[in-house]
Design an enzyme around this catalytic site. Structure first.
Site, PDB file in Angstrom:
ATOM      1  N   LYS A  20       1.160  -1.227   0.219  1.00  0.00           N
ATOM      2  CA  LYS A  20       0.187   0.073  -0.179  1.00  0.00           C
ATOM      3  C   LYS A  20       0.674   1.444  -0.159  1.00  0.00           C
ATOM      4  CE  LYS A  20      -1.665   1.633   3.952  1.00  0.00           C
ATOM      5  NZ  LYS A  20      -1.353   3.216   4.358  1.00  0.00           N
ATOM      6  N   CYS A 113      -4.692  11.650  13.085  1.00  0.00           N
ATOM      7  CA  CYS A 113      -5.705   9.524  13.526  1.00  0.00           C
ATOM      8  C   CYS A 113      -5.042   9.290  14.727  1.00  0.00           C
ATOM      9  CB  CYS A 113      -5.663   9.194  12.288  1.00  0.00           C
ATOM     10  SG  CYS A 113      -3.890   8.596  12.482  1.00  0.00           S
ATOM     11  N   ARG A 118       0.262  13.913  13.523  1.00  0.00           N
ATOM     12  CA  ARG A 118       0.805  13.515  12.210  1.00  0.00           C
ATOM     13  C   ARG A 118       0.518  14.580  11.759  1.00  0.00           C
ATOM     14  NH1 ARG A 118      -1.514   7.637   9.190  1.00  0.00           N
ATOM     15  NH2 ARG A 118       0.834   7.926   8.574  1.00  0.00           N
TER      16      ARG A 118
HETATM   17  C1  UD1 Z   1       4.419   6.607   6.680  1.00  0.00           C
HETATM   18  C2  UD1 Z   1       3.158   5.010   6.689  1.00  0.00           C
HETATM   19  C3  UD1 Z   1       2.952   4.800   7.783  1.00  0.00           C
HETATM   20  C4  UD1 Z   1       4.252   4.493   8.476  1.00  0.00           C
HETATM   21  C5  UD1 Z   1       5.286   5.426   8.552  1.00  0.00           C
HETATM   22  C6  UD1 Z   1       6.332   4.943   9.424  1.00  0.00           C
HETATM   23  C7  UD1 Z   1       2.437   6.008   4.003  1.00  0.00           C
HETATM   24  C8  UD1 Z   1       1.363   6.042   3.795  1.00  0.00           C
HETATM   25  N1  UD1 Z   1       2.261   5.514   5.429  1.00  0.00           N
HETATM   26  O1  UD1 Z   1       3.980   7.063   7.027  1.00  0.00           O
HETATM   27  O2  UD1 Z   1       2.294   3.337   7.327  1.00  0.00           O
HETATM   28  O3  UD1 Z   1       3.780   3.922   9.647  1.00  0.00           O
HETATM   29  O4  UD1 Z   1       5.478   5.740   7.553  1.00  0.00           O
HETATM   30  O5  UD1 Z   1       7.088   3.957   8.905  1.00  0.00           O
HETATM   31  O6  UD1 Z   1       3.992   5.553   3.144  1.00  0.00           O
HETATM   32  N2  UD1 Z   1       6.663  13.751  11.473  1.00  0.00           N
HETATM   33  C9  UD1 Z   1       6.661  15.314  12.004  1.00  0.00           C
HETATM   34  N3  UD1 Z   1       5.869  15.974  10.908  1.00  0.00           N
HETATM   35  C10 UD1 Z   1       6.638  16.244   9.357  1.00  0.00           C
HETATM   36  C11 UD1 Z   1       5.660  14.320   8.749  1.00  0.00           C
HETATM   37  C12 UD1 Z   1       6.679  13.436  10.029  1.00  0.00           C
HETATM   38  O7  UD1 Z   1       5.763  15.744  12.952  1.00  0.00           O
HETATM   39  O8  UD1 Z   1       5.869  16.736   9.000  1.00  0.00           O
HETATM   40  C13 UD1 Z   1       6.004  12.698  12.925  1.00  0.00           C
HETATM   41  C14 UD1 Z   1       5.077  11.993  12.132  1.00  0.00           C
HETATM   42  O9  UD1 Z   1       4.144  12.633  13.561  1.00  0.00           O
HETATM   43  C15 UD1 Z   1       5.366  10.405  13.041  1.00  0.00           C
HETATM   44  C16 UD1 Z   1       6.805  10.688  12.778  1.00  0.00           C
HETATM   45  O10 UD1 Z   1       7.160  11.424  12.242  1.00  0.00           O
HETATM   46  O11 UD1 Z   1       5.803  10.626  14.639  1.00  0.00           O
HETATM   47  C17 UD1 Z   1       7.093   9.869  11.531  1.00  0.00           C
HETATM   48  O12 UD1 Z   1       6.006  10.314  10.129  1.00  0.00           O
HETATM   49  P1  UD1 Z   1       6.086   9.555   8.493  1.00  0.00           P
HETATM   50  O13 UD1 Z   1       7.292   9.366   8.562  1.00  0.00           O
HETATM   51  O14 UD1 Z   1       6.102  10.758   7.792  1.00  0.00           O
HETATM   52  O15 UD1 Z   1       5.211   8.815   8.474  1.00  0.00           O
HETATM   53  P2  UD1 Z   1       3.847   8.875   7.079  1.00  0.00           P
HETATM   54  O16 UD1 Z   1       4.694   9.632   6.173  1.00  0.00           O
HETATM   55  O17 UD1 Z   1       3.281   9.496   7.764  1.00  0.00           O
END
Ligand code: UD1
Length: 410
Positions: A20, A113, A118
Site C-alpha cells: 500500500k 488520527c 501526524r
Molecule cells: C508512513 C507510512 C506509515 C508508517 C510511517 C512510519 C505511508 C502512506 N504511510 O507514514 O504506514 O507508519 O510512514 O514508518 O507511507 N512527522 C512530523 N512532521 C512531519 C512528518 C512527520 O512530526 O511533517 C512525525 C509523525 O507525526 C510521526 C513521525 O514523524 O510521529 C513519522 O512520520 P512519517 O515517517 O512522516 O510517516 P508517514 O509518512 O505519515
C-alpha cells in the site's frame, strides 16, 4: 460488519501483494509526467482506490486491469478534492509532485488520527526551502511557486516528507541535497521509479540524496514491491496460532521483524519467501520502533500481541514513532486479559493466556494486531472497526480462512 475470530492454527502458503505505502507514493509521483505511468502488482485496497479516484477527479486518465494500473494525461485542477482526500493520509503525497509539475497545490488537511497527530511541518518546511510559498488555514494547505534546488536537512527522517521532497526536487531548477532522508524500501522503490522516468538522483537508499533537477520526466512501467507489513501480519498470525506457513515476500525488508520472532519459531529464509514453523512463544525481548532499518512501527501491534500471548515471558516494547499507537493498542489487548503496564510509550508485557472479548480496530495495523491476538486467545473474539483493516489488507479474512483460520464476518 465485525470479524468473529476463534483460536485456530494456520498452515499453508500465501503470496503477499504490492505494498500500500509503495503504491500510494508511486501514484503521487505519477503526476510528475503526462505520459503513461504503468504500475503492476497494485493492490486493490480502499486507500489505493481512493487515491486513484482523486487522480481521476483531477483529470488523469486511470485504467485498471487486474493488478495493473495505468495513469496518464494532465491535471485540470490543482485543488485536491476535499471529501476523498480527507479519507487517507496518502493524499498528502501529491504535495511535492503537484507543486513540482504544476507550480501549485491545494490540499485539504487530513487531520489527526488514532495513532497520532501526524503534522505536515517537515513536508512544508522542506518545500519552503525550495522557494515554495506555503499558506496554511485550519482546513487546507496551499503551496505555490517554482521549486529551486537547495540543501534541506529533515529534523526526522519522515517517510512522507522524503517522498514529497524527492518528487519536488526532480523538476526543480538546479541541484538539491536532502539530508536525513528516510530509507524505507518504499522510498527506494520511489527513487528507482523516478530514475526510470528520467530523474537524476544520486544516493538511492541513502540518508543523503543529491538530485539534479531536469526539465521534464517521461512515462515508465514499474512493479510495486511486496507489502512487508502484510507479510509480517501473516507470519504473526501463524505464530500466534502455533501453525506453520510459507509467505512469498521480500525477506530482506523484514530483517528486524524476523530477528524479533526468531526465538519462537524455526525460520527458513529464501530469496523470495519465508517459511515459519512455530515453537512455543518466547516473548519478543526488547523492541524499540524507529525509522528503517529499525523495527517498523507498523509491525509493532503485531509483536505486542505476540508478546501478550507468550506465557511466562516478559517483553518490553517502546514506541518511538507515533505517540498514541501503543496506548490505544494496549487498551484493546487488556480487554482480552493482557497484563501490560504502560508508561511514557514503553509497554512492559507479562505474557500469559488471552481470552476472547469484544475489541475495536482503532486503526489499520492495530486491527491486524487484534486478529493476531484473537487467533491465539481462548474463546471467541469480536473485532469491530474492520473498515480500518480493509484500508490496507486485500481479503484478509478470506486469505486467513484459506490458511485454516476460523474467521468470519457478521
Ligand atoms: C508512513 C507510512 C506509515 C508508517 C510511517 C512510519 C505511508 C502512506 N504511510 O507514514 O504506514 O507508519 O510512514 O514508518 O507511507 N512527522 C512530523 N512532521 C512531519 C512528518 C512527520 O512530526 O511533517 C512525525 C509523525 O507525526 C510521526 C513521525 O514523524 O510521529 C513519522 O512520520 P512519517 O515517517 O512522516 O510517516 P508517514 O509518512 O505519515
Amino acid at each position: 460488519m465485525d470479524y468473529i475470530v476463534e483460536p485456530s492454527r494456520l498452515f499453508g502458503k500465501i503470496s503477499v501483494y504490492g505494498a500500500k505505502n509503495c503504491a500510494l507514493a508511486l501514484l503521487g509521483a505519477s503526476v510528475l509526467t503526462h505520459d503513461e505511468v504503468i504500475l503492476t502488482n497494485c493492490p486493490s485496497i480502499v486507500d489505493v482506490n481512493n487515491m486513484l479516484s482523486i487522480l481521476k477527479l483531477m483529470g488523469k486518465r486511470v485504467l485498471v486491469e487486474g493488478d495493473k494500473v495505468s495513469i496518464s494525461g494532465h491535471l485540470f485542477t490543482t485543488c485536491i478534492p476535499k471529501d476523498i482526500a480527507k479519507l487517507l493520509r496518502g493524499s498528502s503525497l501529491l504535495l511535492g509532485s503537484m507543486v513540482g509539475r504544476y507550480g501549485s497545490v491545494n490540499l485539504p488537511l487530513p487531520g489527526g488520527c488514532a495513532i497520532g497527530s501526524r503534522p505536515l511541518d517537515i513536508h512544508l518546511e522542506g518545500l519552503n526551502k525550495l522557494g515554495i510559498v506555503v499558506e496554511q488555514s485550519k482546513s487546507t494547505v496551499t503551496c505555490f511557486g517554482t521549486p529551486k534546488g537547495n540543501v534541506y536537512t529533515m529534523r526526522f527522517p519522515s517517510v512522507g516528507a522524503t517522498e514529497n521532497m524527492l518528487c519536488a526536487c526532480c523538476l526543480a531548477q538546479g541541484q538539491s541535497t536532502l539530508i536525513n532522508c528516510a530509507t524505507e524500501p518504499e522510498i527506494v522503490a520511489l527513487e528507482k521509479m523516478l530514475v526510470q522516468m528520467g530523474a537524476k538522483i544520486d544516493g538511492i537508499g541513502k540518508s543523503v540524496v543529491h538530485i539534479q533537477g531536469v526539465e521534464g520526466l517521461h512515462g515508465t512501467q514499474f512493479q510495486i514491491i511486496p507489502d512487508r507489513i502484510v507479510a509480517a501480519t501473516y507470519l504473526s498470525c501463524a505464530l500466534a496460532s502455533g501453525g506453520s506457513i510459507t509467505v512469498n515476500c521480500n525477506p530482506k525488508d523484514l530483517f528486524a521483524f524476523l530477528q524479533t520472532i526468531a526465538s519462537s519459531c524455526k525460520l527458513s529464509i529464501y530469496k523470495n519467501a519465508v517459511s515459519l514453523q512455530s515453537r512455543s512463544l518466547q516473548g519478543v525481548g526488547q523492541v524499540q520502533t524507529g525509522p528503517y532499518p529499525q523495527f517498523a512501527t507498523d509491525m509493532q501491534p503485531l509483536i505486542l500481541s505476540l508478546a501478550a500471548l507468550s506465557s511466562g515471558s516478559v517483553s518490553i516494547i517502546k514506541e518511538d514513532v507515533f505517540e498514541n499507537r501503543l496506548a490505544n493498542q494496549c487498551n484493546q489487548l487488556i480487554k482480552m486479559g493482557a497484563e501490560i503496564s504502560l508508561k511514557d510509550n514503553i509497554a512492559v508485557v507479562m505474557g500469559g493466556n488471552l481470552v476472547g472479548a469484544t475489541v475495536k480496530a482503532l486503526d489499520l495495523r492495530g486491527g491486524a494486531g487484534l486478529v493476531v491476538a484473537a487467533l491465539g486467545a481462548k474463546g471467541k473474539t469480536r473485532i469491530s472497526g474492520i473498515e480500518n483493516i480493509n484500508r490496507g489488507y486485500v481479503d484478509l479474512a478470506q486469505n486467513l480462512s484459506n490458511l485454516g483460520a476460523k474467521i468470519s464476518c457478521s
